[in-house]
Design a protein around this motif. Structure first.
Motif, PDB file in Angstrom:
ATOM      1  N   VAL A   1     -31.684  92.388  -7.251  1.00 55.07           N
ATOM      2  CA  VAL A   1     -31.923  93.341  -6.162  1.00 55.07           C
ATOM      3  C   VAL A   1     -32.076  94.753  -6.714  1.00 55.07           C
ATOM      4  CG1 VAL A   1     -29.483  93.789  -5.659  1.00 55.07           C
ATOM      5  CG2 VAL A   1     -31.182  94.021  -3.849  1.00 55.07           C
ATOM      6  N   VAL A   2     -31.342  95.087  -7.786  1.00 53.97           N
ATOM      7  CA  VAL A   2     -31.473  96.392  -8.427  1.00 53.97           C
ATOM      8  C   VAL A   2     -32.755  96.445  -9.258  1.00 53.97           C
ATOM      9  CG1 VAL A   2     -30.397  98.042 -10.001  1.00 53.97           C
ATOM     10  CG2 VAL A   2     -28.968  96.624  -8.515  1.00 53.97           C
ATOM     11  N   MET A   3     -33.002  95.394 -10.029  1.00 52.29           N
ATOM     12  CA  MET A   3     -34.175  95.372 -10.910  1.00 52.29           C
ATOM     13  C   MET A   3     -35.475  95.367 -10.119  1.00 52.29           C
ATOM     14  SD  MET A   3     -32.514  92.715 -13.665  1.00 52.29           S
ATOM     15  CE  MET A   3     -34.037  92.388 -14.550  1.00 52.29           C
TER      16      MET A   3
ATOM     17  N   ALA B   1     -40.343  98.223  -8.422  1.00 50.96           N
ATOM     18  CA  ALA B   1     -41.195  98.766  -7.359  1.00 50.96           C
ATOM     19  C   ALA B   1     -41.377 100.277  -7.519  1.00 50.96           C
ATOM     20  CB  ALA B   1     -40.590  98.440  -5.993  1.00 50.96           C
ATOM     21  N   LEU B   2     -40.324 100.968  -7.953  1.00 50.38           N
ATOM     22  CA  LEU B   2     -40.424 102.408  -8.175  1.00 50.38           C
ATOM     23  C   LEU B   2     -41.374 102.716  -9.330  1.00 50.38           C
ATOM     24  CD1 LEU B   2     -39.492 105.313  -7.608  1.00 50.38           C
ATOM     25  CD2 LEU B   2     -37.565 104.904  -9.159  1.00 50.38           C
ATOM     26  N   VAL B   3     -41.256 101.970 -10.422  1.00 52.82           N
ATOM     27  CA  VAL B   3     -42.153 102.171 -11.566  1.00 52.82           C
ATOM     28  C   VAL B   3     -43.597 101.883 -11.169  1.00 52.82           C
ATOM     29  CG1 VAL B   3     -42.793 101.263 -13.842  1.00 52.82           C
ATOM     30  CG2 VAL B   3     -40.397 101.791 -13.334  1.00 52.82           C
ATOM     31  N   ALA B   4     -43.809 100.823 -10.380  1.00 55.39           N
ATOM     32  CA  ALA B   4     -45.170 100.493  -9.941  1.00 55.39           C
ATOM     33  C   ALA B   4     -45.742 101.580  -9.037  1.00 55.39           C
ATOM     34  CB  ALA B   4     -45.169  99.142  -9.215  1.00 55.39           C
ATOM     35  N   ARG B   5     -44.906 102.110  -8.140  1.00 57.09           N
ATOM     36  CA  ARG B   5     -45.403 103.136  -7.211  1.00 57.09           C
ATOM     37  C   ARG B   5     -45.728 104.433  -7.935  1.00 57.09           C
ATOM     38  NH1 ARG B   5     -42.382 106.343  -2.363  1.00 57.09           N
ATOM     39  NH2 ARG B   5     -41.342 107.207  -4.189  1.00 57.09           N
TER      40      ARG B   5
ATOM     41  N   ARG C   1     -39.918  97.485   0.984  1.00 55.76           N
ATOM     42  CA  ARG C   1     -39.113  96.279   1.134  1.00 55.76           C
ATOM     43  C   ARG C   1     -38.000  96.230   0.077  1.00 55.76           C
ATOM     44  NH1 ARG C   1     -41.096  91.753   3.696  1.00 55.76           N
ATOM     45  NH2 ARG C   1     -39.019  90.943   3.130  1.00 55.76           N
ATOM     46  N   ALA C   2     -38.333  96.580  -1.160  1.00 57.24           N
ATOM     47  CA  ALA C   2     -37.335  96.538  -2.236  1.00 57.24           C
ATOM     48  C   ALA C   2     -36.237  97.569  -2.003  1.00 57.24           C
ATOM     49  CB  ALA C   2     -38.015  96.785  -3.587  1.00 57.24           C
ATOM     50  N   VAL C   3     -36.609  98.749  -1.511  1.00 62.04           N
ATOM     51  CA  VAL C   3     -35.616  99.788  -1.234  1.00 62.04           C
ATOM     52  C   VAL C   3     -34.724  99.372  -0.072  1.00 62.04           C
ATOM     53  CG1 VAL C   3     -35.313 102.158  -0.406  1.00 62.04           C
ATOM     54  CG2 VAL C   3     -36.968 101.668  -2.217  1.00 62.04           C
TER      55      VAL C   3
ATOM     56  N   ARG D   1     -33.863  96.358   0.729  1.00 57.71           N
ATOM     57  CA  ARG D   1     -32.913  95.358   0.219  1.00 57.71           C
ATOM     58  C   ARG D   1     -31.814  96.025  -0.613  1.00 57.71           C
ATOM     59  NH1 ARG D   1     -37.717  92.272  -0.458  1.00 57.71           N
ATOM     60  NH2 ARG D   1     -37.868  92.894  -2.641  1.00 57.71           N
ATOM     61  N   LEU D   2     -32.194  96.998  -1.439  1.00 56.67           N
ATOM     62  CA  LEU D   2     -31.198  97.682  -2.264  1.00 56.67           C
ATOM     63  C   LEU D   2     -30.245  98.498  -1.400  1.00 56.67           C
ATOM     64  CD1 LEU D   2     -30.049  98.412  -5.016  1.00 56.67           C
ATOM     65  CD2 LEU D   2     -31.795 100.209  -5.216  1.00 56.67           C
ATOM     66  N   ASP D   3     -30.770  99.193  -0.390  1.00 58.70           N
ATOM     67  CA  ASP D   3     -29.900  99.957   0.518  1.00 58.70           C
ATOM     68  C   ASP D   3     -28.894  99.045   1.211  1.00 58.70           C
ATOM     69  OD1 ASP D   3     -31.015 102.390  -0.074  1.00 58.70           O
ATOM     70  OD2 ASP D   3     -32.321 102.471   1.683  1.00 58.70           O
ATOM     71  N   ALA D   4     -29.373  97.891   1.679  1.00 54.52           N
ATOM     72  CA  ALA D   4     -28.473  96.953   2.358  1.00 54.52           C
ATOM     73  C   ALA D   4     -27.427  96.419   1.382  1.00 54.52           C
ATOM     74  CB  ALA D   4     -29.285  95.800   2.950  1.00 54.52           C
ATOM     75  N   PHE D   5     -27.839  96.163   0.155  1.00 56.76           N
ATOM     76  CA  PHE D   5     -26.924  95.680  -0.886  1.00 56.76           C
ATOM     77  C   PHE D   5     -25.829  96.704  -1.151  1.00 56.76           C
ATOM     78  CE2 PHE D   5     -26.124  95.537  -5.570  1.00 56.76           C
ATOM     79  CZ  PHE D   5     -25.489  94.297  -5.629  1.00 56.76           C
ATOM     80  N   VAL D   6     -26.208  97.971  -1.286  1.00 52.07           N
ATOM     81  CA  VAL D   6     -25.234  99.024  -1.544  1.00 52.07           C
ATOM     82  C   VAL D   6     -24.343  99.240  -0.325  1.00 52.07           C
ATOM     83  CG1 VAL D   6     -24.955 101.493  -2.016  1.00 52.07           C
ATOM     84  CG2 VAL D   6     -26.603 100.149  -3.325  1.00 52.07           C
ATOM     85  N   ASP D   7     -24.913  99.166   0.870  1.00 53.67           N
ATOM     86  CA  ASP D   7     -24.085  99.291   2.085  1.00 53.67           C
ATOM     87  C   ASP D   7     -23.007  98.212   2.117  1.00 53.67           C
ATOM     88  OD1 ASP D   7     -25.182 101.559   3.224  1.00 53.67           O
ATOM     89  OD2 ASP D   7     -26.705 100.454   4.353  1.00 53.67           O
ATOM     90  N   ASP D   8     -23.361  96.987   1.721  1.00 51.91           N
ATOM     91  CA  ASP D   8     -22.374  95.905   1.694  1.00 51.91           C
ATOM     92  C   ASP D   8     -21.278  96.199   0.668  1.00 51.91           C
ATOM     93  OD1 ASP D   8     -23.728  94.546   3.651  1.00 51.91           O
ATOM     94  OD2 ASP D   8     -24.750  93.166   2.277  1.00 51.91           O
ATOM     95  N   LEU D   9     -21.675  96.708  -0.516  1.00 56.20           N
ATOM     96  CA  LEU D   9     -20.678  97.056  -1.533  1.00 56.20           C
ATOM     97  C   LEU D   9     -19.719  98.124  -1.013  1.00 56.20           C
ATOM     98  CD1 LEU D   9     -22.807  97.270  -4.831  1.00 56.20           C
ATOM     99  CD2 LEU D   9     -21.099  95.535  -4.255  1.00 56.20           C
ATOM    100  N   LEU D  10     -20.285  99.131  -0.345  1.00 50.67           N
ATOM    101  CA  LEU D  10     -19.455 100.210   0.176  1.00 50.67           C
ATOM    102  C   LEU D  10     -18.534  99.717   1.290  1.00 50.67           C
ATOM    103  CD1 LEU D  10     -22.117 103.082   0.252  1.00 50.67           C
ATOM    104  CD2 LEU D  10     -20.231 102.813  -1.369  1.00 50.67           C
ATOM    105  N   ALA D  11     -19.044  98.819   2.131  1.00 48.34           N
ATOM    106  CA  ALA D  11     -18.211  98.272   3.212  1.00 48.34           C
ATOM    107  C   ALA D  11     -17.051  97.466   2.637  1.00 48.34           C
ATOM    108  CB  ALA D  11     -19.066  97.401   4.133  1.00 48.34           C
TER     109      ALA D  11
END
Length: 438
Positions: free
Chosen positions: A164-166, A171-175, A199-201, A203-213
């Motif tokens: 999810v991070v990679m 996607a950032l490098v491609a953009r 879409r990748a961002v 997923r990453l935001d949701a992943f980090v939100d879960d970690l923070l929760a």
């Protein structure tokens, strides 16, 4: 004193100016342009840009008169949509507030405390490789650095969750690929690259939100960056958006740059067997037991020098961007407020005025005293906006390399010459494979 318009300007194309050459091969173009002077005037689709490669001028912009400069609009555009509330894109008082909030997680003492975990994660990771196995070196180094970040800065086990991070970093490098056809289109024009990025961002935001929760629900006493940022939120110093996007920024930059550096140092060591043998012998001599500890870091001199030399030849990013917030004078030339500056590490890092045999990988050069300007070498930028994780990355790279060198040898092969994706990160273009020998 002279006007900026009198600066030398390399030959460019009508309308496109110097943009086409930069998009084809940024490092080659910057080397060629630097031959015209330490400050040169460039043109990118009607927009002037000044490339600065003289160390004394770089220090003036990044350090001596840093209050007269801010990050350039290109940097804000690069991270738009992923780090809008992070210190990466913040300016002025907001940037100072964000930097102060994160600083306790990156003090010298705190970074030293992360050292044992850095080595332990690396040992665990490398021990999963089979003798004779061929691995994608860059991909594996990225997984390793995500896991190190997880267990040091977030106190979380991210094994099996690295993608999810990679994917977001990809996607950032491609953009931000300078060759991307859609790069010049207005932001409101949708492209497949932009869609993949969003879409990748998400997923990453949701992943980090879960970690923070999870962290907020457990609430034990911890001393990692996640806890530091959440404590700042509790005090009212940070919003939750700022907490999340700074964690996102640490995950993206904090795995990509060290992974690239580890990939390149192994690539260079494979081509320089004497230097590789010196690193292995040092690991055997210094390390008492299965892996190094934070206490060993200062004694891993040859390992540290190999890392420094790899960062000299191949810095993590294409360069640093700054914009003048008021009229400024640099190198005897006057620039208006709003003038944009591109400061590439690649050029001064390889300038023969400051480095003997600059194209050669020579870790021993760091054992010799040299009379060179400070800003002939600045892989993690400099001044107040120097990368907050620079010391973390240096310790991580030294301990990870020593841990690996003490456990395996890697036979490295590349599918072609070492060139780089023309993007915000200097990511290798060829496939780099390492065959593991125990």
């Amino acid at each position: 004193m002279s006007d900026a318009s009198t600066l030398p300007s390399p030959e460019g194309l009508p309308v496109l100016g110097h943009g086409m050459a930069f998009s084809r091969n940024p490092v080659e173009a910057m080397e060629r342009w630097a031959a015209h002077g330490d400050i040169v005037r460039l043109q990118f689709v009607g927009e002037p840009m000044y490339m600065v490669t003289g160390p004394e001028h770089i220090e003036r912009i990044l350090v001596d008169e840093q209050e007269a400069f801010t990050i350039g609009p290109r940097q804000r555009t690069t991270f738009q949509g992923v780090e809008d509330d992070a210190m990466t894109t913040a300016t002025g008082d907001r940037w100072k507030r964000l930097r102060r909030a994160a600083h306790p997680a990156f003090t010298r003492d705190r970074i030293h405390q992360y050292g044992d975990r850095m080595a332990a994660v690396t040992a665990r990771f490398v021990d999963e490789w089979a003798d004779g196995e061929a691995v994608d070196l860059h991909d594996e180094m990225r997984r390793l650095t995500v896991q190190i970040l997880g267990e040091t800065l977030l106190d979380a086990d991210l094994r099996g969750r690295e993608d999810v991070v990679m994917d977001a970093a990809d996607a950032l490098v491609a953009r931000t690929n300078f060759r991307r056809p859609g790069l010049l289109l207005p932001d409101w024009v949708p492209t497949p690259t932009d869609y993949r990025f969003r879409r990748a961002v998400e997923r990453l935001d949701a992943f980090v939100d879960d970690l923070l929760a999870e962290r907020r629900a457990s609430a034990p006493e911890r001393e990692d960056v996640c806890s530091v940022l959440l404590d700042a939120h509790q005090r009212g110093d940070l919003s939750m958006d700022e907490v999340r996007e700074n964690v996102v920024a640490f995950l993206l930059a904090g795995h990509e740059s060290p992974a690239g550096a580890l990939t390149r140092v192994w690539y260079l060591l494979d081509d320089h067997p004497d230097a590789a043998a010196a690193v292995r012998r040092e690991a055997e001599r210094v390390v008492d037991g299965g892996r190094p500890t934070a206490a060993d870091a200062d004694d891993l001199e040859r390992t540290r020098h190999a890392v420094q030399e790899a960062l000299r030849l191949y810095p993590p990013t294409t360069g640093v961007n700054r914009q003048a917030t008021e009229p400024v004078t640099v190198g005897g030339h006057e620039f208006d407020a709003g003038a944009q500056f591109m400061i590439p590490q690649w050029v001064p890092h390889r300038d023969e005025r400051y480095w003997d045999d600059p194209e050669t990988f020579d870790p021993s050069r760091w054992t010799r005293d040299a009379d060179r300007p400070e800003y002939a070498y600045f892989p993690f930028s400099g001044g107040p906006r120097r990368c907050i994780g620079a010391d973390f990355a240096r310790q991580e790279l030294t301990l990870a390399l020593a841990t690996m060198a003490g456990r395996v040898e890697l036979d490295v092969t590349a599918s072609g010459p070492l060139t780089f994706v023309p993007s915000v990160q200097l990511r290798p273009e060829p496939d780099i494979t390492a065959t593991v020998r125990r």
